[in-house]
Motif scaffolding. Structure first.
Motif, short mmCIF file in Angstrom:
data_model
loop_
_atom_site.label_atom_id
_atom_site.label_comp_id
_atom_site.label_asym_id
_atom_site.label_seq_id
_atom_site.Cartn_x
_atom_site.Cartn_y
_atom_site.Cartn_z
N THR A 127 -3.22 5.09 -2.35
CA THR A 127 -4.04 6.19 -1.85
C THR A 127 -3.34 7.46 -2.27
OG1 THR A 127 -4.77 4.91 0.07
CG2 THR A 127 -4.98 7.30 0.20
N ILE A 141 -9.06 -0.47 0.59
CA ILE A 141 -8.79 0.96 0.69
C ILE A 141 -9.13 1.62 -0.64
CG2 ILE A 141 -6.94 2.65 0.77
CD1 ILE A 141 -7.77 1.72 3.44
N GLU A 154 -4.54 1.77 11.47
CA GLU A 154 -5.28 0.58 11.05
C GLU A 154 -4.88 0.25 9.63
OE1 GLU A 154 -9.24 1.79 13.40
OE2 GLU A 154 -9.49 1.05 11.38
N VAL A 155 -4.43 1.27 8.96
CA VAL A 155 -4.06 1.12 7.57
C VAL A 155 -2.55 1.08 7.49
CG1 VAL A 155 -4.13 2.18 5.33
CG2 VAL A 155 -6.10 2.38 6.84
N PHE A 196 -4.98 -4.24 4.96
CA PHE A 196 -5.51 -3.02 4.37
C PHE A 196 -6.41 -3.25 3.18
CE2 PHE A 196 -2.52 -3.78 1.11
CZ PHE A 196 -1.34 -4.13 1.73
N HIS A 254 0.84 -1.18 0.00
CA HIS A 254 0.00 0.00 0.00
C HIS A 254 0.88 1.23 0.00
CE1 HIS A 254 -2.97 2.79 2.25
NE2 HIS A 254 -3.09 2.92 0.96
#
Lengths: 154, 225
Positions: free
Chosen positions: B36, B221, B71-72, B218, B10
């Motif tokens: 992200t 997302i 949490e991510v 994750f 991620h």
């Protein structure tokens, strides 16, 4: 009969691209961009180039406004705008636009107003040439997709 | 079992330009990463759980979701250097000064080749400095860095919950279908483990890889801008 349209259009696309590479309008970064397009992102090139057009035109308008102002003195701002243009033009492989932006930027670093005005003219010219070529390319691609869509496997 | 298309890492990508965000997002997706994107250093810090609230100088900024605290899992931060209000360098410093996030590798991108800038970033702890336009080949160089953090995180997990692990396998999580040259990373892992792991454990590392690995935390997302 059905296959002919696609082949002819593909040949036209290839010819146009070859010509643009030959003229130095595009460089191999454009190919890198095409490689990022696939089934999961089938219109990526079209999308990202349209964003490039939007952002570039905003920057060019701003540059023109700045330079047309008789009391203009903010060469730093011109430099910042040009940094963006240089960066994004490189990223899509717009070699000629990038190069003329770099030349324009040099004039701004010397606080050379007539040089900047001339630089802007040249950038606008190259930019519009690129835009027209891209539109032609997209049109051919569109036609090719339509022509290819006619062929239904039996 | 693990699907070949499942993203392994991620990445948080930071750039104020929509154009550049679109590009880096696609590049990262093509490199099989979950992405992200955010448009400022402040939003990046918010996402990482390092800052509450709204960007200071932006009256129109809306704090999106409530701050997500750890949490991510973020395996890499890639940020543009030249951004208004908070530069990539400022962001790098904040990340490296935080106890929670200092181990996340940070990569800086810039369209300008300024050697002083590059060395300053590297000295501050940036893993790599990429000149734009960034290419797929550049991103593939990052996989070892991201793998390191992932392994570290998973090691911590294993240490915290040792009962979960059956054969005493220590965090050697190389997916067979991984895009990273599995042998290389595998060897690196084995070498790391040599210092701390007994021979028995090493054997089980060689035997059972994917069956004991924990799921990434994750999933699902979505890209935030």
């Amino acid at each position: 009969m059905l296959g002919f349209g696609v082949d002819r259009l593909q040949a036209d696309i290839n010819r146009l691209l070859t010509s643009l590479f030959h003229q130095g309008v595009l460089d191999e970064q454009f190919l890198q961009l095409q490689q990022l397009q696939d089934e999961t992102s089938p219109t990526f090139v079209y999308d990202v180039i349209n964003i490039y057009f939007d952002e570039s035109e905003k920057l060019l308008r701003s540059l023109r406004l700045l330079l047309m102002d008789r009391e203009f003195s903010d060469y730093k701002k011109i430099g910042l705008h040009l940094n963006q243009l240089v960066g994004s033009s490189s990223s899509i492989g717009a070699r000629r636009v990038r190069n003329v932006c770099v030349a324009f930027r040099s004039a701004s670093e010397l606080n050379n107003r007539p040089g900047c005005l001339r630089g802007l003219e040249i950038v606008e010219h190259e930019y519009h040439y690129l835009k027209n070529m891209m539109h032609e390319l997209f049109q051919l691609e569109q036609q090719r997709l339509l022509a290819a869509g006619v062929r239904y496997p039996m | 079992m693990v699907m070949a298309a499942e993203p392994q890492f991620h990445v948080l990508a930071v750039d104020d330009s929509l154009f550049d965000r679109k590009l880096i997002e696609r590049l990262l997706q093509k490199a099989s990463c979950q992405v992200t994107t955010v448009d400022s250093g402040y939003k990046a810090l918010e996402f990482l759980g390092l800052r509450e609230g709204v960007e200071i100088n932006d009256p129109d900024a809306v704090s999106t979701s409530p701050v997500i605290h750890q949490e991510v899992e973020v395996n890499l931060i890639i940020t543009d250097y030249c951004m208004p209000s908070m530069t990539g360098y400022d962001l790098l410093k904040e990340v490296k000064e935080s106890s929670a996030c200092k181990n996340i590798p940070v990569v800086i991108m810039s369209s300008e080749n300024v050697p002083a800038r590059i060395s300053r970033c590297l000295e501050e702890g940036a893993e790599e400095f990429f000149l734009k336009p960034v290419r797929l080949a550049d991103l593939n160089k990052l996989k070892p860095h991201m793998m390191k953090t992932k392994l570290k995180n998973q090691k911590l997990e294993e240490i915290e919950t040792p009962s979960k692990v059956e054969s005493g396998t220590v965090a050697a999580v190389v997916e067979p279908e991984s895009e990273v040259e599995p042998k290389q990373i595998y060897l690196q892992v084995v070498q790391q483990e040599e210092q701390t792991v007994s021979n028995n454990k090493r054997k089980s590392v060689e035997e059972g890889l994917s069956t004991h690995r924990s799921r990434p935390r994750f999933e699902g997302i979505t890209t935030a801008v």
